[in-house]
Design an enzyme around this catalytic site. Sequence first.
Site: not given
Length: 591
Positions: A292, A361, A572-573, A538
């Site tokens: 990232s 968040r 993405h994680d 992603d």
Amino acid sequence: MPPRATIPRAVQLPGSKITWKPPKPHLASYHPPAPSSPSSSTASSSSSYFIPPVSPQLPARRKPTFNPGGFGLQSSPKPAPSPRSFKGKEKALSAREAELDAIRKKDDEIRRDEERLEGRESGKDGKEEAEACYVPPPATLHFHSTKSLPLLYSPRPLPPFQIAYETWGQLNEDKSNAILLHTGLSASSHVSSNGNEVSSATSSKPGWWEDFVGPEKSIDTNKFFVICTNVLGGCFGSTGPSSHYPPAGQENLDTRWATRFPMLSIHDMTRAQFDLLDHLGIQKLYASIGSSMGGMQSISMAYIAPERVGRVVSISAAGRSGLNGVGMRYAQRSVLMADPNWNRGFYYDGVPPHNGMKLARQIATITYRSGPEWEQRFGRQMLSEQEAALDSNGNPDVPRLSPDFLIETYLDHQGERFCLTYDANSMIYLSKAMDLFDMSSTALTSLAKKFNSAYPDTSPFPYPTDPVEISVSTSRSTIESASSTVKSEAERELIEKEIKKKLKKFIPTSKSPHLSELSQGLKRLQNIPALVLGVQSDVLFPVEQQRELADALKLTGNSNVTYYELGGVWGHDTFLLDVQNVGGAIRGFLH
């Protein structure tokens, strides 16, 4: 509106002496006026006067454009009800408390499920790994720089700073087995447990990459000396907006930089990391690895000092920030800055902007994970349809406006946890640094011109066309001697012709219109082996950006570029969760 304060008559009278009084420490103008004409007697005192770096321009204060009495709202709050009015509502309150308990229990289940997936289960006490952002964790190591740091977006440097870091494994005799891990936006330096010379309270805790770093793991600490830092601008021990503001003095440590902190770039963060490597006596890294935002740092480090990086690994990152990510991060900063408690960044002596951080968040979490994963984990399940909410006839409760879908409770939990463990200003500064990241030749040339004119006496920021002998580790005095050993123009043209011949059969997989310009910007990496990993699910860094980066590196003539495109449902994680594929690719590349 209260009457305007009148100027005291003493101030209006001629000849009256106006003395400067320092404002409250939370105000942005906490800089005493510079001495107008320093004499020889005061030369020593004026030379130590603090001149801060240029702080970023903040958005204008927002004013409400609606009548608070409209839309059924009252311009003044209702008086509090009498205690008698609550007697008849005791049953309703107890029922509401039972609902809240059920929601809390479900949140705890989701938290434990997530920690189990990410390999970082907490103890029975339910405490989270991260420390409070206002008190940096004391258990990590700290490098205190004695030099100021030149900045790309400020003509004045950052005063002496500190970097928090941890290490694992042992450095060999020639110091050639060092690997530097770069973190994402919100991670600390605690990448794994059992670090060197850290307290047992920290060493015993699992890190954010626990399954990847350790003995006989993907990054084997039996073979490599692993370093991980908290980035400059962060809030876990490194200098950032929540750090002590130098002019306040040691007697007022509660005064923070806040938004007086200068604008940062990814390259500023890596320059600070090179200072740490110099402190550790490490001349060249075996590998620079990041995911990232860390993937951006890995590319930056290889660009500004290619002679000091042996290998590059960039996971779920990009060579230039895509507009989709820029827009998402702007939305996060917007909702955060809209929180009244943010107070233009000066909230450290008051209530932090928890609501803004929570909403920011939640937006970020939507970009970190993917829809397919949420379908598998949550589906369309709702708390109002759970067994505890059914009535006597087995019918579900009425849907709620509060978090009801399990995906809503998941996002609510993520936001609630993050707002208590991370600094709002650090989130703003680091996310903006990600937006500014651009390794295309035009952007790098502009940065080099600006930096080298602002700091003519420091190590230069290299141009994309500069040979690798010129880097941020090259002093001005040695540039001339280094340039004498650079290949002649004819030799370089011959090398370029050979590279073009090899690339004639190469067909890029990326359709990016910026591919050529990005390749020119990455030309200094043409001799560094690189691993680029992309993830098909992603949405924050779409896989097209990793294809663009890999193709741009290949177009430079780099014949040691490895590109993997991973599937999976984690989005993405994936770099945090897919130990088999991500970890296996890293292990194979390092060995």
